[in-house]
Enzyme design. Structure first.
Site, PDB file in Angstrom:
ATOM      1  N   ASP A 147     -94.339 -34.281  34.740  1.00 36.93           N
ATOM      2  CA  ASP A 147     -93.781 -35.613  34.475  1.00 36.93           C
ATOM      3  C   ASP A 147     -94.892 -36.469  33.880  1.00 36.93           C
ATOM      4  O   ASP A 147     -95.786 -36.924  34.601  1.00 36.93           O
ATOM      5  CB  ASP A 147     -93.281 -36.265  35.774  1.00 36.93           C
ATOM      6  CG  ASP A 147     -92.013 -35.604  36.326  1.00 36.93           C
ATOM      7  OD1 ASP A 147     -91.773 -34.410  36.026  1.00 36.93           O
ATOM      8  OD2 ASP A 147     -91.274 -36.287  37.068  1.00 36.93           O
ATOM      9  N   LYS A 210     -87.227 -39.565  31.343  1.00 36.55           N
ATOM     10  CA  LYS A 210     -87.181 -40.073  32.718  1.00 36.55           C
ATOM     11  C   LYS A 210     -87.375 -41.584  32.684  1.00 36.55           C
ATOM     12  O   LYS A 210     -88.192 -42.088  31.912  1.00 36.55           O
ATOM     13  CB  LYS A 210     -88.286 -39.387  33.533  1.00 36.55           C
ATOM     14  CG  LYS A 210     -88.480 -39.916  34.948  1.00 36.55           C
ATOM     15  CD  LYS A 210     -89.530 -39.090  35.700  1.00 36.55           C
ATOM     16  CE  LYS A 210     -89.954 -39.752  36.997  1.00 36.55           C
ATOM     17  NZ  LYS A 210     -91.025 -39.016  37.698  1.00 36.55           N
ATOM     18  N   LYS A 246     -83.737 -37.765  33.766  1.00 31.63           N
ATOM     19  CA  LYS A 246     -84.166 -37.995  35.140  1.00 31.63           C
ATOM     20  C   LYS A 246     -84.207 -39.483  35.404  1.00 31.63           C
ATOM     21  O   LYS A 246     -84.809 -40.249  34.647  1.00 31.63           O
ATOM     22  CB  LYS A 246     -85.544 -37.365  35.406  1.00 31.63           C
ATOM     23  CG  LYS A 246     -86.038 -37.622  36.848  1.00 31.63           C
ATOM     24  CD  LYS A 246     -87.288 -36.844  37.199  1.00 31.63           C
ATOM     25  CE  LYS A 246     -87.864 -37.288  38.545  1.00 31.63           C
ATOM     26  NZ  LYS A 246     -89.099 -36.564  38.890  1.00 31.63           N
TER      27      LYS A 246
END
Lengths: 310, 478
Positions: A147, A210, A246
């Site tokens: 991430d 995300k 996400k």
């Protein structure tokens, strides 16, 4: 798991050449609010809770998270509700790079993946070589997913090329390892900027986009989720590639989680509602999901102590 | 990995309103049997079941109601304005308190989704009473300095079936605030929420005769229009009937306001926020199954984004959920009546015969009741009937334009002029186009938004007079 094709420098140029997409805040929020009014009850609620658990990135991103706490989180991610064998495991546990080895060991033999934040999470304000080293460390320790954060300062200053170049470089380092690109929507200031950041990240090779780090006051919102879904849907329409979403930051209740499922379901389609393409990053959500699950199944809430503390 | 299907379970609204088996006429503060001695069935268009029997008012019944209104006017117009306000506030609060029950009743009798009656019709009805209650003791501020506010007298009000309670509220609230008395005639197919409002008015202790509600059909409305005891007629409905009313009232010296049909242009420029424009299109034409006089029923799209927009709209209408109006997840409810459903089918057939391309969301229709899936036509030309006539159903006609001037010309090329929409990211273009559209309401980057403080009404054959805001208030002052 399929991954985005490795981007080239040409890909980066293509990303920057994409036209900016206009987004109207009033109607976007109105649509998000309308979706939030869907009434998800009984069997739909049970199915939604099941999906939310399957798609949960169980998160341990506090500065005080020790190896011991990471291990207990991992145990809970594998078996969220001891004694109930039909409850699925979470999708992943999300940790800092130097906790990856511990998590990897604790999750060995399970389906739960190790996701690591990297690139100097959460601000991302270091040079690219440091970001690469940070990412390399997480990968070396066994991370299944990375991430990364974008450089919001560069993005807002109009240096989209810097943002794109960094994503391209990190994705090349990741190779087949899934890369989630954190936009930190709470710092971008407008839905149009969120849409632009989504578009260039997808073009630059993000497997997932995300919303948030969870470290600034505003995390995911329904409208944010909607605008990101629209970017992923349009990318799919244009290229045929399915990229993931996400959502993170402030997602604590089952009701919120179910609304996010509705938004994904009605914008991207039901095929997105699986861990390959959808994740919810949260640390507190899982407990509420388990409580609501018990309520749906038995008609009453469990005492808090039936749910393991992590 | 096993995947779980995320299918929405039925989510029916479970509250059931109290419904009488048989309703009389609400005249002079009480319920009375019709002199006509006739009653008619009112049904649920979603399953064709009979909900209740409603009194049929003939000319003699209308005359009784007008006489009661005349007496009611004497008391109401002399009441201290602040006391009028108090009683109107009471009505507003009662609507709010019974909002769930009223929403269910509205959806049962009219077919609209509970989501809309719950979130739009009922709250907006209450808002109109709240707003106008506030005006009751401040009427001089609606006029020029030195003018003294005075009511008109007895108002005959005829409302349509698409927003039964809301249209009654739009008509009643300003009339009452200004000190007028009223004889209201609800639509033939949707009388129940107006009758529930009569119960609220009864309990609110308004003086007898201030509000009288007579149910019936077109002949009842005609009797009201022809009654010499009426000082003003306010009508919302079709242009055809509006013209008849105007003809009958000519030379009689009565006040008249008409809110009639529409064939609104919703204009989409290439630089528009397209996803939000799609939402605006959906809101514009599929809201209330398209039974909306200001519906955005003609879509004018800049040619360069036509295909992309149509692709997005095609995907979007697949997600609209058609079915039981009382299910909280229903987006498209029942068509109001068999007659209306047949009219929609007839116009759709003409569109296909005239060569337009028909696109319809695939969905299963309930076995009983009147339903029509969300649909649109592409390749529509301005000469087609579906480009000119009001369909009043969930059917959109899509046409293209190339330049802003052409957009304006095509948008204005209609005998109607009730509303219009503009979608562009450029503020100056929004303002410039809006100035050139001949329509009573122009929505910029939104559609079908209403507020009691905002005047609503038409140009050309969409009628005259305004409802809402200070402009609407003046229509009820002498």
């Amino acid at each position: 798991m399929t991954t985005a094709t490795l981007p080239s420098r040409n890909g980066a140029i293509a990303a920057l050449a994409r036209p900016r997409v206009h987004v109207d805040a009033v109607m976007l929020e109105a649509r998000a609010a309308e979706l939030a009014k869907r009434s998800i009850k009984t069997s739909a609620k049970l199915a939604g809770i099941d999906i939310a658990i399957r798609c949960c990135d169980f998160t341990a991103l506090e500065g005080k998270d020790s190896d011991g706490r990471v291990r207990s989180l991992c145990a809970k991610a594998i078996t969220p509700r001891p004694g109930w064998s039909d409850i699925p495991s979470c999708a992943a546990v999300c940790v800092y790079p130097n906790r990856v080895a511990t998590a990897k060991e604790a999750l060995a033999g399970s389906s739960v993946k190790v996701a690591s934040v990297a690139t100097s999470f959460p601000s991302g304000l270091v040079d690219l070589d440091v970001k690469l080293a940070d990412t390399a460390q997480a990968i070396a320790a066994g991370a299944d997913e990375i991430d990364m954060v974008i450089d919001r300062g560069a993005f807002l200053a109009g240096h989209e090329d810097v943002v794109v170049d960094e994503i391209v470089a990190i994705k090349r380092l990741c190779g087949p390892i899934h890369l989630k690109v954190i936009l930190e929507t709470g710092e971008l200031g407008s839905y149009e900027a969120m849409r632009r950041a989504s578009d260039i990240s997808l073009e630059a090779g993000a497997d997932f986009i995300k919303s948030s780090t969870g470290k600034v006051p505003t995390g995911a919102t329904f409208a944010t989720a909607l605008v990101m879904c629209e970017a992923i849907r349009d990318f799919h329409r244009r290229t045929g590639e399915k990229r993931g979403l996400k959502l993170a930051g402030g997602i604590r209740t089952t009701k919120q989680a179910l609304t996010y499922l509705v938004i994904v379901n009605e914008t991207l389609g039901p095929e997105w509602l699986q861990p390959e393409l959808f994740r919810i990053g949260a640390s507190l959500l899982l407990d509420d999901l388990l409580m609501q699950l018990e309520k749906e199944r038995t008609g009453h809430y469990a005492a808090r102590d039936y749910i393991p503390k992590d | 990995m096993a995947t779980t299907a995320f299918t929405y379970a039925p989510a029916p609204e479970r509250v059931r309103p109290k419904i009488r088996q048989r309703y009389g006429l609400f005249i002079n503060g009480g319920w009375t049997a019709p002199k006509s001695e006739r009653y008619f069935d009112t049904i649920n268009p979603a399953d064709e079941s009979v909900i209740a029997q409603v009194a049929y008012a003939d000319a003699e019944d209308v005359e009784r109601a007008v006489r009661a209104a005349r007496k009611g006017f004497e008391r109401w117009s002399r009441l201290k304005p602040a006391d009028r306000a108090k009683l109107i506030y009471r009505i507003a609060r009662a609507i709010t308190e019974r909002s769930r029950e009223l929403a269910v009743l509205e959806s049962m009798n009219g077919g609209k989704p509970i989501r809309e009656s719950r979130d739009f019709d009922i709250p907006e009805s209450a808002a109109h009473f709240f707003y106008h209650a506030g005006w009751a003791d401040k009427l001089e501020w609606a006029l020029r300095a030195g003018e003294t506010p005075a009511p008109i007298g007895v108002c005959g009000q005829i409302v349509p079936w698409n927003f039964p309670l809301l249209m009654a509220a739009w008509k009643l609230a300003p009339a009452l605030a200004c000190g007028n008395s009223v004889v209201l005639k609800p639509a033939e197919t949707t009388p129940l929420t107006a009758l529930a409002l009569a119960q609220i008015i009864e309990e609110a202790d308004l003086p007898p005769g201030v509000v009288n509600i007579v149910t019936g059909d077109g002949a009842t409305g005609a009797a009201l229009v022809d009654n010499d005891g009426i000082d003003k007629i306010a009508f919302t409905g079709s242009t055809e009937v509006g013209k008849l009313i105007q003809r009958r009232l000519s030379g009689k010296g009565k006040r008249i306001t008409l809110e009639l049909g529409g064939k609104a242009a919703n204009v989409i420029f290439a630089d528009a926020p397209l996803d939000q424009a799609v939402e605006g299109i959906v809101q514009g034409i599929y809201f209330n199954q398209g039974h909306v006089c200001c519906a955005g029923s003609r879509l004018l799209v800049e040619e360069s984004v036509h295909d992309e927009l149509v692709a997005r709209l095609t995907d979007r209408i697949r997600t609209l959920r058609l079915g039981d109006p009382l299910d909280k997840n229903t987006d498209i409810g029942a068509i109001n009546s068999r007659v209306q459903l047949e009219k929609i089918h007839e116009l759709v057939r003409s569109g296909i015969e005239q060569g337009a391309t028909f696109v319809q969301a695939e969905c299963e229709l309930p076995a009983r009741g009147f339903f029509f899936p969300a649909s649109f036509f592409t390749n529509v030309h301005p000469s087609h009937r579906i480009a000119r006539e009001e369909i009043f159903g969930p059917v959109l006609s899509i046409m293209t334009f190339r330049t802003p001037d052409e957009a304006i010309e095509k948008a204005n090329n209609t005998p109607y002029g009730l509303s219009a929409g503009i979608w562009t990211a450029e503020g100056s273009k929004n303002m410039w186009i809006a100035q050139h559209l001949r329509a009573g309401v122009v929505w910029c980057n939104t559609f079908n938004k209403f507020d009691p403080s905002s005047p609503f009404g038409g140009y050309k054959e969409s009628g005259f007079g305004r409802e809402g805001g200070v402009h609407g208030l003046r229509e009820y002052l002498a």
